[in-house]
Motif scaffolding. Structure first.
Motif, PDB file in Angstrom:
ATOM      1  N   SER A 176      54.340  39.064  45.900  1.00  9.00           N
ATOM      2  CA  SER A 176      53.742  39.990  46.862  1.00  9.00           C
ATOM      3  C   SER A 176      52.935  39.195  47.874  1.00  9.00           C
ATOM      4  N   SER A 177      53.361  39.191  49.115  1.00  2.29           N
ATOM      5  CA  SER A 177      52.667  38.416  50.149  1.00  2.29           C
ATOM      6  C   SER A 177      51.238  38.910  50.348  1.00  2.29           C
ATOM      7  N   LYS A 178      51.036  40.224  50.210  1.00  6.15           N
ATOM      8  CA  LYS A 178      49.705  40.801  50.362  1.00  6.15           C
ATOM      9  C   LYS A 178      48.768  40.292  49.272  1.00  6.15           C
ATOM     10  N   GLN A 179      49.237  40.291  48.025  1.00  6.73           N
ATOM     11  CA  GLN A 179      48.424  39.812  46.921  1.00  6.73           C
ATOM     12  C   GLN A 179      48.223  38.297  47.010  1.00  6.73           C
ATOM     13  N   GLY A 180      49.230  37.601  47.507  1.00  8.61           N
ATOM     14  CA  GLY A 180      49.100  36.152  47.684  1.00  8.61           C
ATOM     15  C   GLY A 180      47.983  35.810  48.656  1.00  8.61           C
ATOM     16  N   ALA A 181      47.837  36.612  49.712  1.00  8.66           N
ATOM     17  CA  ALA A 181      46.760  36.388  50.680  1.00  8.66           C
ATOM     18  C   ALA A 181      45.391  36.597  50.030  1.00  8.66           C
ATOM     19  N   ASP A 207      56.060  43.357  38.079  1.00  7.13           N
ATOM     20  CA  ASP A 207      56.029  44.751  38.523  1.00  7.13           C
ATOM     21  C   ASP A 207      54.603  45.266  38.654  1.00  7.13           C
ATOM     22  N   GLN A 208      53.684  44.684  37.869  1.00  8.93           N
ATOM     23  CA  GLN A 208      52.292  45.125  37.911  1.00  8.93           C
ATOM     24  C   GLN A 208      51.487  44.441  39.019  1.00  8.93           C
ATOM     25  N   ILE A 209      51.841  43.226  39.383  1.00  9.77           N
ATOM     26  CA  ILE A 209      51.044  42.444  40.327  1.00  9.77           C
ATOM     27  C   ILE A 209      50.786  43.159  41.658  1.00  9.77           C
ATOM     28  N   PRO A 210      51.791  43.773  42.296  1.00 11.48           N
ATOM     29  CA  PRO A 210      51.524  44.452  43.570  1.00 11.48           C
ATOM     30  C   PRO A 210      50.544  45.619  43.451  1.00 11.48           C
ATOM     31  N   LEU A 241      47.786  45.682  41.418  1.00 13.39           N
ATOM     32  CA  LEU A 241      46.466  45.280  40.937  1.00 13.39           C
ATOM     33  C   LEU A 241      45.445  45.226  42.060  1.00 13.39           C
ATOM     34  N   ASN A 242      44.213  45.647  41.736  1.00 14.14           N
ATOM     35  CA  ASN A 242      43.146  45.449  42.722  1.00 14.14           C
ATOM     36  C   ASN A 242      42.679  43.996  42.659  1.00 14.14           C
ATOM     37  N   GLU A 243      41.801  43.631  43.566  1.00 14.47           N
ATOM     38  CA  GLU A 243      41.411  42.228  43.702  1.00 14.47           C
ATOM     39  C   GLU A 243      40.733  41.682  42.450  1.00 14.47           C
ATOM     40  N   LYS A 244      39.942  42.515  41.767  1.00 11.31           N
ATOM     41  CA  LYS A 244      39.219  42.045  40.587  1.00 11.31           C
ATOM     42  C   LYS A 244      40.164  41.758  39.431  1.00 11.31           C
ATOM     43  N   ARG A 245      41.123  42.627  39.202  1.00 10.72           N
ATOM     44  CA  ARG A 245      42.083  42.397  38.120  1.00 10.72           C
ATOM     45  C   ARG A 245      42.993  41.212  38.455  1.00 10.72           C
ATOM     46  N   LEU A 246      43.287  41.055  39.733  1.00 13.48           N
ATOM     47  CA  LEU A 246      44.090  39.926  40.172  1.00 13.48           C
ATOM     48  C   LEU A 246      43.357  38.617  39.881  1.00 13.48           C
ATOM     49  N   TYR A 247      42.048  38.624  40.093  1.00 14.17           N
ATOM     50  CA  TYR A 247      41.242  37.432  39.804  1.00 14.17           C
ATOM     51  C   TYR A 247      41.340  37.075  38.325  1.00 14.17           C
TER      52      TYR A 247
END
Length: 397
Positions: A364-369, A156-159, A161-167
């Motif tokens: 999330s396809s957007k986060q996957g990209a 639920d949190q992944i979509p 997240l900004n790019e830095k937290r995703l990293y």
């Protein structure tokens, strides 16, 4: 000299991290210092005190006992093959127990023992290191659940997240290992290095992320409440157990397939290079990685062997690398053996990039990209985390 090589190893890690850092002026030196101090304390207690050594011995003995229990199911299906010696039964004696361990993980997860441990350990880590509730929770959970299941705990949190937290969360996933494979690792390298590396990797991933990918959290983000996925508890117990058993079997099959392909490929490259250049491919890799091994504290006589295993682990996976450690274990010094054993206990290799990217993309396809674009930087960060863990362990040998 031990402290000299600790400094050289740290200097290498910081220099490379600083070169690729997204924000060099805002590196969190205080948080990094606290987590590094924790690493020194943990490694000292585990490897240099009677209580710590006894504790690791007890854990290793427990996992060895679990492997014996797993042999019951394996023997029933495969007859007496599992008691034979040799590489021909590696699949049965090392990989098949993953099915049983995975079932135990599923049970502990279902009765909420693992969620309780993960939640409060992550909470404590956040209070000490200040890396954020989500980041701390995920760093702990990925050291137990492994991939790709761990991403579902924060789906639920992944979509959001900004790019830095995703990293940061992806780097943690690549730097850790699953509890389901710990017993299999302990069949290949000493359990004390496996357990110590699991503890250290949690902090190593966050330390490297603090250098490569520094960022500030809002007060709301620092203390955000994580809502666990309740889907697991809604399913019948035996359905959950069956799913975990099948997941464990699929993992064992996947690892076996990867081993067949990668070991055959390395053998092909070794023989081809030997025929053409009169030097093996792994020996060339050993020379390339030997300066890194030397700066980590590996004695000069062992740096080529260790460098070769480091490269093998990066290009293939940890099982292939641990198999190579077994072949040269008697020729390595205790310090080199400790460093390379701890280094291999992580998922940091090229094949995991696809697993991480696919896992995020399924949510999330957007986060996957986004993850796909920073995949090489993720691999570099996870590899630096392994270097840090190996360097810290080497301090005590």
């Amino acid at each position: 000299m031990r402290f000299v090589f600790l400094v050289t190893g740290l200097a290498l890690i910081f220099f490379v991290g600083w070169l690729v850092s997204s924000d060099r002026r805002h590196i969190k030196f205080k948080n990094i210092g606290i987590m590094f101090a924790l690493q020194l304390i943990i490694s000292f207690l585990c490897l240099n005190t009677t209580g710590g050594i006894d504790f690791l011995g007890a854990i290793s003995a427990f996992f060895s006992w679990l492997m014996d229990q797993a042999a019951g199911g394996i023997n029933f299906v495969f007859g007496g093959l599992v008691i034979q010696k040799g590489a021909s039964v590696f699949f049965l004696s090392v990989l098949m127990p993953i099915v049983f361990i995975s079932a135990l993980v599923g049970i502990l997860n279902y009765i909420k023992v693992l969620p309780f441990i993960i939640k409060w350990t992550g909470w404590l880590l956040n209070k000490v290191a200040g890396m954020g509730e989500l980041e701390s929770y995920f760093a702990v959970s990925t050291a137990i659940l492994g991939q790709p299941e761990v991403f579902l705990t924060v789906k639920d949190q992944i979509p959001k997240l900004n790019e830095k937290r995703l990293y940061t969360i992806c780097a943690s996933a690549m730097s850790a290992v699953s509890a389901a494979v710990l017993a299999s690792y302990m069949k290949l390298i000493p359990g004390k290095f496996v357990v110590t590396a699991v503890f250290l990797n949690i902090l190593s991933a966050l330390i490297i992320s603090g250098i490569v990918n520094p960022y500030e959290l809002t007060s709301e983000q620092e203390n955000e409440v994580l809502i666990p996925d309740e889907d697991l508890q809604k399913e019948p117990f035996f359905q959950v157990l069956g799913n975990y058993i099948l997941d464990g079997f699929n993992l064992a099959i996947t690892v076996a397939a990867m081993l067949i392909g990668f070991v055959a490929l390395v053998t092909f490259l070794d023989n081809s290079f030997q025929a053409i250049l009169h030097i093996s491919f792994t020996r060339i890799l050993g020379y390339i990685f030997s300066p890194i091994a030397f700066l980590m504290g590996v004695p000069s006589k062992d740096i080529t062997h260790v460098g070769s295993i480091m490269a093998t682990k990066l290009l293939t996976n940890e099982f292939v690398a641990m198999g190579e450690i077994q072949k040269v274990a008697t020729t390595l010094s205790p310090k080199a053996y400790a460093i390379i054993s701890a280094y291999t206990v992580s998922f940091a290799n090229f094949s995991v990039i696809g697993i991480v990217t696919g896992s995020i993309k399924s949510i999330s396809s957007k986060q996957g990209a986004k993850v796909a674009k920073m995949s090489l930087k993720l691999l570099l960060g996870a590899t630096l985390a392994s270097v840090l863990t190996g360097t810290v362990v080497g301090l005590y040998f």
